[in-house]
Design an enzyme around this catalytic site. Structure first.
Site, mmCIF file in Angstrom:
data_model
loop_
_atom_site.group_PDB
_atom_site.id
_atom_site.type_symbol
_atom_site.label_atom_id
_atom_site.label_comp_id
_atom_site.label_asym_id
_atom_site.label_seq_id
_atom_site.Cartn_x
_atom_site.Cartn_y
_atom_site.Cartn_z
ATOM 1 N N ASP A 265 0.814 -1.224 0.000
ATOM 2 C CA ASP A 265 0.000 0.000 0.000
ATOM 3 C C ASP A 265 0.844 1.268 0.000
ATOM 4 O O ASP A 265 0.431 2.300 0.538
ATOM 5 C CB ASP A 265 -0.960 0.038 1.211
ATOM 6 C CG ASP A 265 -1.784 -1.233 1.311
ATOM 7 O OD1 ASP A 265 -2.250 -1.695 0.262
ATOM 8 O OD2 ASP A 265 -1.951 -1.749 2.426
ATOM 9 N N LYS B 142 2.242 2.270 -5.025
ATOM 10 C CA LYS B 142 2.869 1.761 -6.269
ATOM 11 C C LYS B 142 1.991 2.059 -7.464
ATOM 12 O O LYS B 142 2.468 2.380 -8.536
ATOM 13 C CB LYS B 142 3.062 0.227 -6.190
ATOM 14 C CG LYS B 142 4.088 -0.221 -5.208
ATOM 15 C CD LYS B 142 4.192 -1.730 -5.182
ATOM 16 C CE LYS B 142 2.970 -2.429 -4.644
ATOM 17 N NZ LYS B 142 2.662 -2.187 -3.227
ATOM 18 N N LYS C 161 0.023 4.550 -8.126
ATOM 19 C CA LYS C 161 0.173 5.902 -8.666
ATOM 20 C C LYS C 161 1.486 6.023 -9.455
ATOM 21 O O LYS C 161 1.518 6.588 -10.541
ATOM 22 C CB LYS C 161 0.133 6.942 -7.545
ATOM 23 C CG LYS C 161 0.463 8.329 -8.077
ATOM 24 C CD LYS C 161 0.200 9.474 -7.130
ATOM 25 C CE LYS C 161 0.763 10.759 -7.747
ATOM 26 N NZ LYS C 161 0.475 11.963 -6.991
ATOM 27 N N ALA D 82 -3.878 -7.817 -3.915
ATOM 28 C CA ALA D 82 -3.508 -6.427 -4.170
ATOM 29 C C ALA D 82 -4.741 -5.648 -4.634
ATOM 30 O O ALA D 82 -5.724 -6.244 -5.076
ATOM 31 C CB ALA D 82 -2.440 -6.372 -5.256
ATOM 32 N N GLY D 83 -4.685 -4.361 -4.537
ATOM 33 C CA GLY D 83 -5.817 -3.556 -5.007
ATOM 34 C C GLY D 83 -5.343 -2.178 -5.393
ATOM 35 O O GLY D 83 -4.572 -1.563 -4.660
ATOM 36 N N HIS D 84 -5.767 -1.719 -6.558
ATOM 37 C CA HIS D 84 -5.368 -0.391 -6.994
ATOM 38 C C HIS D 84 -6.609 0.366 -7.446
ATOM 39 O O HIS D 84 -7.291 -0.056 -8.374
ATOM 40 C CB HIS D 84 -4.342 -0.508 -8.135
ATOM 41 C CG HIS D 84 -3.926 0.811 -8.673
ATOM 42 N ND1 HIS D 84 -3.476 0.987 -9.945
ATOM 43 C CD2 HIS D 84 -3.924 2.017 -8.098
ATOM 44 C CE1 HIS D 84 -3.216 2.267 -10.137
ATOM 45 N NE2 HIS D 84 -3.481 2.915 -9.031
ATOM 46 N N THR D 85 -6.889 1.461 -6.754
ATOM 47 C CA THR D 85 -8.091 2.242 -7.055
ATOM 48 C C THR D 85 -7.796 3.253 -8.155
ATOM 49 O O THR D 85 -6.848 4.028 -8.064
ATOM 50 C CB THR D 85 -8.555 2.987 -5.787
ATOM 51 O OG1 THR D 85 -8.639 2.032 -4.730
ATOM 52 C CG2 THR D 85 -9.900 3.648 -5.988
ATOM 53 N N GLN E 28 2.236 -6.020 -3.222
ATOM 54 C CA GLN E 28 2.585 -6.068 -1.800
ATOM 55 C C GLN E 28 3.879 -5.273 -1.569
ATOM 56 O O GLN E 28 4.104 -4.295 -2.246
ATOM 57 C CB GLN E 28 2.673 -7.507 -1.281
ATOM 58 C CG GLN E 28 1.323 -8.194 -1.166
ATOM 59 C CD GLN E 28 0.782 -8.706 -2.485
ATOM 60 O OE1 GLN E 28 1.472 -9.388 -3.216
ATOM 61 N NE2 GLN E 28 -0.441 -8.375 -2.813
ATOM 62 N N THR F 36 3.141 -12.415 2.858
ATOM 63 C CA THR F 36 2.362 -13.067 1.827
ATOM 64 C C THR F 36 3.179 -14.266 1.318
ATOM 65 O O THR F 36 4.277 -14.529 1.815
ATOM 66 C CB THR F 36 1.966 -12.072 0.712
ATOM 67 O OG1 THR F 36 0.979 -12.683 -0.121
ATOM 68 C CG2 THR F 36 3.159 -11.617 -0.114
ATOM 69 N N ARG G 297 -10.210 -2.878 5.362
ATOM 70 C CA ARG G 297 -9.747 -2.832 6.760
ATOM 71 C C ARG G 297 -8.991 -1.536 7.050
ATOM 72 O O ARG G 297 -8.227 -1.068 6.197
ATOM 73 C CB ARG G 297 -8.788 -4.001 7.032
ATOM 74 C CG ARG G 297 -9.444 -5.358 7.032
ATOM 75 C CD ARG G 297 -8.439 -6.466 7.299
ATOM 76 N NE ARG G 297 -7.533 -6.684 6.173
ATOM 77 C CZ ARG G 297 -6.582 -7.586 6.154
ATOM 78 N NH1 ARG G 297 -6.367 -8.344 7.219
ATOM 79 N NH2 ARG G 297 -5.813 -7.737 5.095
ATOM 80 N N ARG H 159 -6.010 0.569 8.068
ATOM 81 C CA ARG H 159 -4.585 0.208 8.107
ATOM 82 C C ARG H 159 -3.969 0.698 9.413
ATOM 83 O O ARG H 159 -4.320 1.778 9.903
ATOM 84 C CB ARG H 159 -3.861 0.836 6.932
ATOM 85 C CG ARG H 159 -4.332 0.281 5.602
ATOM 86 C CD ARG H 159 -3.613 0.937 4.432
ATOM 87 N NE ARG H 159 -4.162 0.459 3.179
ATOM 88 C CZ ARG H 159 -4.386 1.223 2.099
ATOM 89 N NH1 ARG H 159 -4.065 2.497 2.114
ATOM 90 N NH2 ARG H 159 -4.896 0.698 1.015
ATOM 91 N N ASP I 190 2.420 14.873 1.631
ATOM 92 C CA ASP I 190 1.433 15.883 2.049
ATOM 93 C C ASP I 190 0.671 15.486 3.314
ATOM 94 O O ASP I 190 0.191 16.344 4.048
ATOM 95 C CB ASP I 190 0.424 16.125 0.914
ATOM 96 C CG ASP I 190 -0.205 14.827 0.439
ATOM 97 O OD1 ASP I 190 0.553 13.949 -0.023
ATOM 98 O OD2 ASP I 190 -1.436 14.668 0.546
HETATM 99 P P1 IMP Z 1 -2.323 -12.783 1.860
HETATM 100 O O1 IMP Z 1 -1.392 -12.224 0.837
HETATM 101 O O2 IMP Z 1 -3.774 -12.522 1.569
HETATM 102 O O3 IMP Z 1 -2.026 -14.224 2.154
HETATM 103 O O4 IMP Z 1 -2.031 -11.994 3.241
HETATM 104 C C1 IMP Z 1 -0.793 -12.092 3.935
HETATM 105 C C2 IMP Z 1 -0.421 -10.763 4.567
HETATM 106 O O5 IMP Z 1 -0.101 -9.834 3.546
HETATM 107 C C3 IMP Z 1 -1.559 -10.108 5.383
HETATM 108 O O6 IMP Z 1 -0.969 -9.394 6.465
HETATM 109 C C4 IMP Z 1 -2.166 -9.127 4.404
HETATM 110 O O7 IMP Z 1 -2.823 -8.058 5.056
HETATM 111 C C5 IMP Z 1 -0.929 -8.674 3.657
HETATM 112 N N1 IMP Z 1 -1.214 -8.205 2.287
HETATM 113 C C6 IMP Z 1 -1.453 -8.953 1.193
HETATM 114 N N2 IMP Z 1 -1.649 -8.195 0.115
HETATM 115 C C7 IMP Z 1 -1.501 -6.924 0.513
HETATM 116 C C8 IMP Z 1 -1.538 -5.670 -0.165
HETATM 117 O O8 IMP Z 1 -1.742 -5.565 -1.380
HETATM 118 N N3 IMP Z 1 -1.315 -4.571 0.612
HETATM 119 C C9 IMP Z 1 -1.044 -4.645 1.937
HETATM 120 N N4 IMP Z 1 -0.986 -5.790 2.602
HETATM 121 C C10 IMP Z 1 -1.217 -6.917 1.901
#
Ligand code: IMP
Length: 426
Positions: free
Chosen positions: A13, A16, A18, A39-42, A222, A237, A301, A303, A331
């Protein structure tokens, strides 16, 4: 040498998305090399919010092609949904997007087991419950199902039968019921049909692109501290998120990589369990969470937030061989009176410059306090435009971790960026 790697330098988070979005117009090809739909990118496309978990955000730039490499794990339903969402918004993907036939498939029971472990066992680490761990377990155990298998029903069925048998006792122990091989085969054969034109030899495409001297951007997911080998094990992960993972995950050699850019937030966040030495469980932490909108884009969740941990960042510089650091969300620190940076850890009276392999939960951060600033940073386009205290903050980072700071992000929009340069022109 035409490839540049962008890698998370903290616990994910870092922003990356951006930076990849800023670099993508300079690249002909963007390659995602590890992780999955965790992963998630808005993104905002034509005024509408869109979250991509698997497809690189480079897809929004019409001249940029995208590859999802063999180091990733793919939930085909999520992949298809993203293609559909892009199509609805007028973004064409056909002929511009390829997923590796070697990438492993996240199956329904992977998600089931991941979720059950999180809720019903003492193995919970706060995963995203996207089936990432169990899928990589199958890969390493050499019994996984790969994207190419979705194109051959008989082969898929026999692999699924064997695979489900391995997980049955685990699921039963956790009180879960596995789907039948027939059900999963039917569902995944359909997904294979829908995705047929997107599945292929992705690594060959990446290599051909490099051979033609095209500019290739390798996008990590990640972050370094979540890397299976270099992170805070077992709270990590299940893949190699570090820059080194880009070679195996994309199918290229290390000699093709010219630059590794580490992305680091100006403070630190973490989601899920595990040690976090500079965590702030007080008003300042809440202030960072509010100002930085620190809520997960995949799970929603909140952070965990804390001061910038330069011990972790020093480790990221070392294990990724970083050429430079892009600092994001500077900022968010505006109007914080006194800002702390963690320059070392104290473990039982011993000063540590790098994270210990174990017992990270027992370290005490050694802080240095820096002056804050009140000025709005959003119009700063180069380092020289920043208030003196913010410039000093970046200088201290460089001095402590031994790596220069390049791009600095001073707001959520693309324009809110200082010192953006073409990463391929160095
Ligand atoms: P998993 O990758 O879902 O197995 O999660 C393992 C750990 O990596 C957990 O603490 C997740 O919250 C964290 N995690 C996995 N993907 C991300 C991400 O894209 N951003 C931040 N934390 C992540």
């Amino acid at each position: 040498m035409s490839a540049v790697v962008v890698v998370g330098a903290q616990w994910g988070d870092e922003g990356k998305g951006k930076v990849v979005d800023l670099y993508a117009p300079f690249a002909e090809l963007v390659v995602r090399y590890a992780g999955g739909a965790n992963a998630g990118h808005t993104l905002v496309v034509k005024g509408e919010k869109l979250i991509l978990h698997l497809i690189p955000s480079g897809i929004l730039h019409q001249k940029t092609n995208c590859v999802v490499g063999q180091g990733t794990v793919i939930d085909p339903a999520v992949f298809l949904k993203e293609i559909e969402a892009l199509t609805e918004r007028g973004v064409a993907t056909e002929g511009r997007l390829l997923v590796s036939q070697r990438a492993h498939v996240v199956l329904p029971h992977h998600k089931l087991i991941d979720g059950l472990r999180e809720t019903k066992s003492n193995e919970a680490i706060g995963t995203t419950k996207r089936g990432i761990g169990p899928c990589y377990e199958d890969k390493v155990a050499r019994r996984g199902v790969r994207m190419g298998d979705l194109l051959d029903a008989a082969r898929l069925r026999s692999k699924l039968e064997a695979n489900l048998e391995c997980w049955r006792p685990v699921a039963e122990d956790l009180g879960g019921t596995l789907p039948s091989a027939d059900e999963v085969t039917a569902q995944y054969v359909d997904l294979g049909k829908a995705l047929r034109s997107y599945i292929g030899d992705a690594a060959a495409v990446v290599r051909a692109s490099i051979q033609r001297d095209q500019r290739v951007l390798l996008e990590g997911a990640q972050g370094t501290m979540l890397d299976i080998d270099n992170g805070t094990y077992p709270f990590v992960t299940s893949s190699n998120a570090v820059a080194g993972g880009a070679c195996a995950g994309a199918g290229i050699g290390p000699t093709h990589i010219r630059l590794a850019v580490g992305i680091a937030k100006a403070y630190t966040t973490r989601v899920g369990g595990g040690p976090f030495p500079t965590e702030l469980e007080d008003e300042t932490g809440q202030r960072l969470r509010d100002a930085g909108a620190e809520y997960g884009s995949t799970t929603g969740r909140p952070r965990r937030c804390g001061w910038l941990d330069l011990v972790a960042l020093r480790h990221a510089v070392a294990v990724n061989g970083l050429s430079e650091i892009a600092v994001t969300k500077l900022d968010v620190l505006t109007a914080v009176d006194e800002i702390k940076i963690c320059v070392a850890y104290d473990l039982d009276g011993e000063r540590l410059d790098y994270p210990p392999y174990d017992r990270l939960e027992a370290v005490q951060p050694i802080y240095e306090t820096l002056e804050g600033w009140d000025e709005d940073l959003s119009d700063c386009r180069s380092r020289g435009d920043l208030p003196a205290a913010a410039q000093e903050y970046l200088t201290r980072i460089e001095q402590e971790v031994g790596c220069r700071v390049g791009v600095v992000s001073v707001g959520p929009d693309r324009e809110d960026t200082a010192d953006l340069r073409d990463p391929f022109e160095r």
